[in-house]
Structure formats: structure tokens, C-alpha cells
Scaffold this motif. Structure first.
Motif, mmCIF file in Angstrom:
data_model
loop_
_atom_site.group_PDB
_atom_site.id
_atom_site.type_symbol
_atom_site.label_atom_id
_atom_site.label_comp_id
_atom_site.label_asym_id
_atom_site.label_seq_id
_atom_site.Cartn_x
_atom_site.Cartn_y
_atom_site.Cartn_z
ATOM 1 N N ILE A 227 -12.188 3.502 8.593
ATOM 2 C CA ILE A 227 -12.967 2.450 7.944
ATOM 3 C C ILE A 227 -12.099 1.220 7.710
ATOM 4 C CG2 ILE A 227 -14.251 1.872 5.855
ATOM 5 C CD1 ILE A 227 -14.943 4.899 5.721
ATOM 6 N N GLY A 228 -10.858 1.415 7.404
ATOM 7 C CA GLY A 228 -9.930 0.328 7.128
ATOM 8 C C GLY A 228 -8.532 0.892 7.058
ATOM 9 N N PRO A 229 -7.564 0.061 6.673
ATOM 10 C CA PRO A 229 -6.198 0.577 6.588
ATOM 11 C C PRO A 229 -6.081 1.650 5.511
ATOM 12 C CG PRO A 229 -6.326 -1.686 5.784
ATOM 13 C CD PRO A 229 -7.672 -1.340 6.329
ATOM 14 N N MET A 230 -5.214 2.597 5.753
ATOM 15 C CA MET A 230 -5.018 3.712 4.822
ATOM 16 C C MET A 230 -4.127 3.269 3.671
ATOM 17 S SD MET A 230 -5.460 6.762 3.756
ATOM 18 C CE MET A 230 -6.297 7.644 5.035
ATOM 19 N N ASP A 231 -4.490 3.671 2.468
ATOM 20 C CA ASP A 231 -3.636 3.491 1.302
ATOM 21 C C ASP A 231 -2.844 4.780 1.123
ATOM 22 O OD1 ASP A 231 -4.593 0.952 0.736
ATOM 23 O OD2 ASP A 231 -6.203 1.711 -0.525
ATOM 24 N N TYR A 232 -1.628 4.634 0.622
ATOM 25 C CA TYR A 232 -0.761 5.785 0.419
ATOM 26 C C TYR A 232 -0.376 5.866 -1.051
ATOM 27 C CZ TYR A 232 -0.519 5.590 5.431
ATOM 28 O OH TYR A 232 -0.852 5.564 6.753
ATOM 29 N N GLU A 233 -0.310 7.100 -1.552
ATOM 30 C CA GLU A 233 0.082 7.328 -2.934
ATOM 31 C C GLU A 233 1.427 8.031 -2.943
ATOM 32 O OE1 GLU A 233 -1.707 9.227 -7.055
ATOM 33 O OE2 GLU A 233 -2.711 9.638 -5.169
ATOM 34 N N MET A 234 2.334 7.502 -3.742
ATOM 35 C CA MET A 234 3.660 8.093 -3.886
ATOM 36 C C MET A 234 3.742 8.690 -5.284
ATOM 37 S SD MET A 234 7.347 6.165 -4.048
ATOM 38 C CE MET A 234 7.252 5.470 -2.428
ATOM 39 N N ASN A 235 4.129 9.941 -5.374
ATOM 40 C CA ASN A 235 4.308 10.622 -6.653
ATOM 41 C C ASN A 235 5.706 11.197 -6.680
ATOM 42 O OD1 ASN A 235 1.387 11.484 -5.542
ATOM 43 N ND2 ASN A 235 1.254 10.918 -7.667
ATOM 44 N N GLY A 236 6.286 11.270 -7.861
ATOM 45 C CA GLY A 236 7.592 11.894 -7.921
ATOM 46 C C GLY A 236 8.187 11.932 -9.318
ATOM 47 N N PHE A 237 9.357 12.527 -9.382
ATOM 48 C CA PHE A 237 10.124 12.648 -10.615
ATOM 49 C C PHE A 237 11.462 11.964 -10.419
ATOM 50 C CE2 PHE A 237 7.439 16.452 -10.735
ATOM 51 C CZ PHE A 237 6.867 16.303 -11.980
ATOM 52 N N ALA A 238 11.867 11.205 -11.417
ATOM 53 C CA ALA A 238 13.190 10.588 -11.421
ATOM 54 C C ALA A 238 13.897 11.022 -12.695
ATOM 55 C CB ALA A 238 13.085 9.079 -11.368
ATOM 56 N N VAL A 239 15.080 11.556 -12.546
ATOM 57 C CA VAL A 239 15.891 11.911 -13.710
ATOM 58 C C VAL A 239 16.812 10.731 -13.964
ATOM 59 C CG1 VAL A 239 17.584 13.516 -14.662
ATOM 60 C CG2 VAL A 239 15.754 14.364 -13.179
ATOM 61 N N ILE A 240 16.713 10.178 -15.177
ATOM 62 C CA ILE A 240 17.494 8.997 -15.533
ATOM 63 C C ILE A 240 18.530 9.374 -16.582
ATOM 64 C CG2 ILE A 240 15.647 7.399 -14.915
ATOM 65 C CD1 ILE A 240 14.807 7.277 -17.825
#
Length: 158
Positions: free
Chosen positions: A85-98
Motif C-alpha cells: 500500500i505504501g512504504p513500510m514503517d519499522y518499529e525498534m524496541n530494546g533495552f539500554a543499560v545506562i
């Protein structure tokens, strides 16, 4: 039976056989047709492996620098369709230890006293989640578990 009835039955039988044959051919070729139409491979995984690249996350979220460790994954934001239908959107998920000092500063700057609901963590990232987290929103779609100095992030991109 009269001759016109026999002809009508023969034509009806031929049409039914043609429809059945067409359906059979379509079923046999269904895996090839999307590729022939220019659609992406339907067997391709809609998500990536789990990455540990800190630089990209530090660019997206400079307030988390320096990141000690990170585990993130990208996946399609919606189900694929053919034709697209159109360009694909991407979802980024994650964990960052700071660092603990950055976590303390982010927690102190939090104006929302209410805890955030638990995020929907993708299965591949669950092993990297802190045990019994108490998420609090810290802005920009980030959730902080202060005791473990872990930030959960979600980023949507095109």
C-alpha cells in the motif's frame, strides 16, 4: 432427456471442470505469484535478530549516553500486504543499560509520579529485561527502571 438439456449439462460440467482446474493451478502457484508480481518474499521474517550496537541508540537518544550495554530489535510496524500500500514503517524496541548516575538524574527529572504500564516486550528481547521492573516514563517514549538502570525504548521509523 432432450438434446438441448444434454448440451446444457455438458457445458455446465465443462465450466465446473475449468473452474476446479483453475483453482488447482492457482493453489499450486500461490507461492510464486507474489514474487512474479514484484512483492517481497512472504517467507522473510518480519523482524531482525537482536542487535547490540550502541552507536545507533546513542544517536537516537543522546540523553542516555554513555550506554553500558544495549539489546534491540527492529520489526515491521504493520502486516505486509501485496501489492504494498505504501512504504513500510519499522518499529525498534530494546533495552539500554545506562550508568547509575544518568539513571538517577533521569528519575529525578521525571515529573510523572505514576508508574507506567508494562510495555509489550517482543519475545526475543524478554531475556534482557530486568527482573520485576518498575517502569516510569522519562519522556521521548522512554521507560526507566531506576533500580537496574535499564531503559526500555520504542522508536518508529520509515
Amino acid at each position: 432427456m432432450t438434446r438441448p438439456v444434454k448440451i446444457a449439462l455438458a457445458i455446465t460440467a465443462a465450466v465446473v471442470l475449468c473452474v476446479i482446474a483453475t483453482c488447482g493451478v492457482a493453489l499450486a502457484l500461490r507461492d510464486w505469484v507474489p514474487g512474479l508480481a514484484g512483492c517481497e518474499d512472504a517467507t522473510r521474517s518480519p523482524k531482525t535478530a537482536v542487535f547490540t550496537e550502541k552507536a545507533r541508540i546513542e544517536q537516537l537518544y543522546p540523553q542516555l549516553r554513555p550506554i553500558q550495554s544495549v539489546h534491540w530489535q527492529e520489526h515491521d510496524a504493520r502486516a505486509r500486504s501485496c501489492p504494498e500500500i505504501g512504504p513500510m514503517d519499522y518499529e525498534m524496541n530494546g533495552f539500554a543499560v545506562i550508568t547509575a548516575s544518568i539513571a538517577t538524574g533521569l528519575a529525578a527529572g521525571n515529573t510523572s509520579p505514576a508508574p507506567a504500564p508494562a510495555p509489550d516486550i517482543p519475545a526475543d528481547l524478554r531475556p534482557f529485561a530486568p527482573p520485576s521492573p518498575h517502569w516510569q516514563p522519562i519522556g521521548a517514549g522512554l521507560l526507566l527502571d531506576a533500580p537496574s538502570a535499564t531503559v526500555y525504548f520504542t522508536h518508529l521509523s520509515s
